[in-house]
Design a protein around this motif. Sequence first.
Motif, PDB file in Angstrom:
ATOM      1  N   GLN A 161       1.017  -1.159  -0.096  1.00 56.92           N
ATOM      2  CA  GLN A 161      -0.084  -0.069   0.182  1.00 56.92           C
ATOM      3  C   GLN A 161       0.979   1.109   0.022  1.00 56.92           C
ATOM      4  N   LEU A 162       1.930   1.311   0.943  1.00 60.51           N
ATOM      5  CA  LEU A 162       2.777   2.427   0.957  1.00 60.51           C
ATOM      6  C   LEU A 162       3.525   2.644  -0.335  1.00 60.51           C
ATOM      7  N   GLU A 163       3.553   1.675  -1.282  1.00 62.02           N
ATOM      8  CA  GLU A 163       4.082   1.801  -2.740  1.00 62.02           C
ATOM      9  C   GLU A 163       2.883   2.232  -3.694  1.00 62.02           C
ATOM     10  N   GLY A 164       1.611   2.480  -3.216  1.00 59.71           N
ATOM     11  CA  GLY A 164       0.593   2.783  -3.883  1.00 59.71           C
ATOM     12  C   GLY A 164      -0.265   1.711  -4.795  1.00 59.71           C
ATOM     13  N   LEU A 165       0.030   0.537  -4.271  1.00 61.04           N
ATOM     14  CA  LEU A 165      -0.533  -0.625  -4.851  1.00 61.04           C
ATOM     15  C   LEU A 165      -1.820  -0.930  -3.839  1.00 61.04           C
ATOM     16  N   ASP A 166      -2.976  -1.284  -4.336  1.00 62.47           N
ATOM     17  CA  ASP A 166      -4.091  -1.746  -3.714  1.00 62.47           C
ATOM     18  C   ASP A 166      -3.903  -3.367  -3.067  1.00 62.47           C
ATOM     19  N   ALA A 167      -4.060  -3.681  -1.798  1.00 62.38           N
ATOM     20  CA  ALA A 167      -3.435  -5.042  -1.196  1.00 62.38           C
ATOM     21  C   ALA A 167      -4.938  -5.501  -1.029  1.00 62.38           C
ATOM     22  N   VAL A 168      -5.306  -6.682  -1.272  1.00 56.96           N
ATOM     23  CA  VAL A 168      -6.531  -7.443  -1.251  1.00 56.96           C
ATOM     24  C   VAL A 168      -6.093  -8.601  -0.263  1.00 56.96           C
ATOM     25  N   VAL A 169      -6.759  -8.584   1.090  1.00 56.61           N
ATOM     26  CA  VAL A 169      -6.154  -9.740   1.846  1.00 56.61           C
ATOM     27  C   VAL A 169      -7.589 -10.558   1.993  1.00 56.61           C
ATOM     28  N   ALA A 170      -7.109 -11.888   1.713  1.00 59.28           N
ATOM     29  CA  ALA A 170      -7.996 -13.074   1.945  1.00 59.28           C
ATOM     30  C   ALA A 170      -7.803 -13.569   3.388  1.00 59.28           C
ATOM     31  N   GLU A 171      -8.995 -13.453   4.164  1.00 59.23           N
ATOM     32  CA  GLU A 171      -8.724 -13.749   5.637  1.00 59.23           C
ATOM     33  C   GLU A 171      -9.956 -14.391   6.098  1.00 59.23           C
ATOM     34  N   ASP A 172      -9.633 -15.302   7.056  1.00 55.99           N
ATOM     35  CA  ASP A 172     -11.100 -15.900   7.949  1.00 55.99           C
ATOM     36  C   ASP A 172     -11.009 -14.818   9.056  1.00 55.99           C
ATOM     37  N   ALA A 173     -12.135 -13.844   8.971  1.00 60.75           N
ATOM     38  CA  ALA A 173     -12.480 -12.599   9.873  1.00 60.75           C
ATOM     39  C   ALA A 173     -14.041 -12.977   9.974  1.00 60.75           C
ATOM     40  N   LEU A 174     -14.530 -14.056  10.128  1.00 59.46           N
ATOM     41  CA  LEU A 174     -16.011 -13.825  10.293  1.00 59.46           C
ATOM     42  C   LEU A 174     -16.443 -13.859  11.846  1.00 59.46           C
ATOM     43  N   GLY A 175     -17.778 -13.612  11.929  1.00 59.22           N
ATOM     44  CA  GLY A 175     -18.427 -13.574  13.463  1.00 59.22           C
ATOM     45  C   GLY A 175     -17.752 -12.277  14.116  1.00 59.22           C
ATOM     46  N   ASP A 176     -17.507 -12.467  15.293  1.00 55.96           N
ATOM     47  CA  ASP A 176     -16.856 -11.509  16.077  1.00 55.96           C
ATOM     48  C   ASP A 176     -15.566 -11.154  15.862  1.00 55.96           C
ATOM     49  N   ARG A 177     -14.872 -12.097  15.016  1.00 56.32           N
ATOM     50  CA  ARG A 177     -13.321 -12.013  14.602  1.00 56.32           C
ATOM     51  C   ARG A 177     -13.365 -10.697  13.599  1.00 56.32           C
ATOM     52  N   LEU A 178     -14.420 -10.437  12.843  1.00 52.51           N
ATOM     53  CA  LEU A 178     -14.249  -9.189  12.008  1.00 52.51           C
ATOM     54  C   LEU A 178     -13.922  -8.045  12.728  1.00 52.51           C
ATOM     55  N   GLU A 179     -14.609  -7.732  13.859  1.00 46.11           N
ATOM     56  CA  GLU A 179     -14.327  -6.598  14.618  1.00 46.11           C
ATOM     57  C   GLU A 179     -12.927  -6.632  15.118  1.00 46.11           C
ATOM     58  N   ASP A 180     -12.435  -7.589  15.664  1.00 49.39           N
ATOM     59  CA  ASP A 180     -11.148  -7.805  16.069  1.00 49.39           C
ATOM     60  C   ASP A 180     -10.142  -7.618  15.009  1.00 49.39           C
ATOM     61  N   PHE A 181     -10.335  -7.987  13.586  1.00 49.96           N
ATOM     62  CA  PHE A 181      -9.597  -7.704  12.786  1.00 49.96           C
ATOM     63  C   PHE A 181      -9.303  -6.335  12.225  1.00 49.96           C
ATOM     64  N   LEU A 182     -10.491  -5.827  12.303  1.00 53.80           N
ATOM     65  CA  LEU A 182     -10.724  -4.312  11.906  1.00 53.80           C
ATOM     66  C   LEU A 182      -9.807  -3.523  12.955  1.00 53.80           C
ATOM     67  N   ASP A 183      -9.965  -3.804  14.209  1.00 47.86           N
ATOM     68  CA  ASP A 183      -9.141  -3.086  15.347  1.00 47.86           C
ATOM     69  C   ASP A 183      -7.656  -3.167  15.089  1.00 47.86           C
ATOM     70  N   LEU A 184      -7.137  -4.111  14.569  1.00 49.36           N
ATOM     71  CA  LEU A 184      -5.759  -4.235  13.980  1.00 49.36           C
ATOM     72  C   LEU A 184      -5.339  -3.121  12.821  1.00 49.36           C
ATOM     73  N   VAL A 185      -6.510  -2.916  12.074  1.00 48.47           N
ATOM     74  CA  VAL A 185      -6.290  -1.966  10.926  1.00 48.47           C
ATOM     75  C   VAL A 185      -6.403  -0.694  11.345  1.00 48.47           C
ATOM     76  N   GLU A 186      -7.306  -0.451  12.382  1.00 47.77           N
ATOM     77  CA  GLU A 186      -7.546   1.188  12.842  1.00 47.77           C
ATOM     78  C   GLU A 186      -6.227   1.973  12.905  1.00 47.77           C
ATOM     79  N   PRO A 187      -6.236   3.218  12.331  1.00 48.09           N
ATOM     80  CA  PRO A 187      -7.397   4.089  11.924  1.00 48.09           C
ATOM     81  C   PRO A 187      -7.519   3.722  10.361  1.00 48.09           C
ATOM     82  N   GLU A 188      -7.052   3.098   9.699  1.00 48.71           N
ATOM     83  CA  GLU A 188      -7.124   3.043   7.999  1.00 48.71           C
ATOM     84  C   GLU A 188      -8.517   2.761   7.749  1.00 48.71           C
TER      85      GLU A 188
END
Length: 161
Positions: free
Chosen positions: A85-112
Amino acid sequence: MSELDESGPRGRLVLVTAARPQARAALASAVAARLHGAVVVDGAALEAAVTSGAVPGWDEPPTSEQLRRRLLRWSAALAVAETYQLEGLDAVVAEDALGDRLEDFLDLVEPEPVHVVVVRDGADPATPHWGLWVDGTDPVGATAADVVSRLADALVATSAT
């Protein structure tokens, strides 16, 4: 003219999550192929590449060791994604983040901001209805084209700022 980082604009982060690993990997690859300048970061493949021996399974409820390893996997996937991303490329992450894990995953991304794409087939009913939900029964190419055309609908702000 405004002052911008000389490296140019930051790429977008797209999360593709689904119950079946093959479904999320296939859709993530198809989405990335339709985006100009995108890479795929498959969390499961990354974990398998850096883990010696068999990758441990997932219990319900998960053990503390399984949670620790999942956080390591997510952190590694996001670090790889951010490098591109820092080089201007889009990054598509394939990950298991269903259920309450979605919020946990997004917490790691914050504030982006992150574009969240959830394949609804087999999705944990506790998964927050954020981002763009798609059917996994359609051909992957058609689904990926739909995702790319509706990427703005998938945007999730991870902070209140």
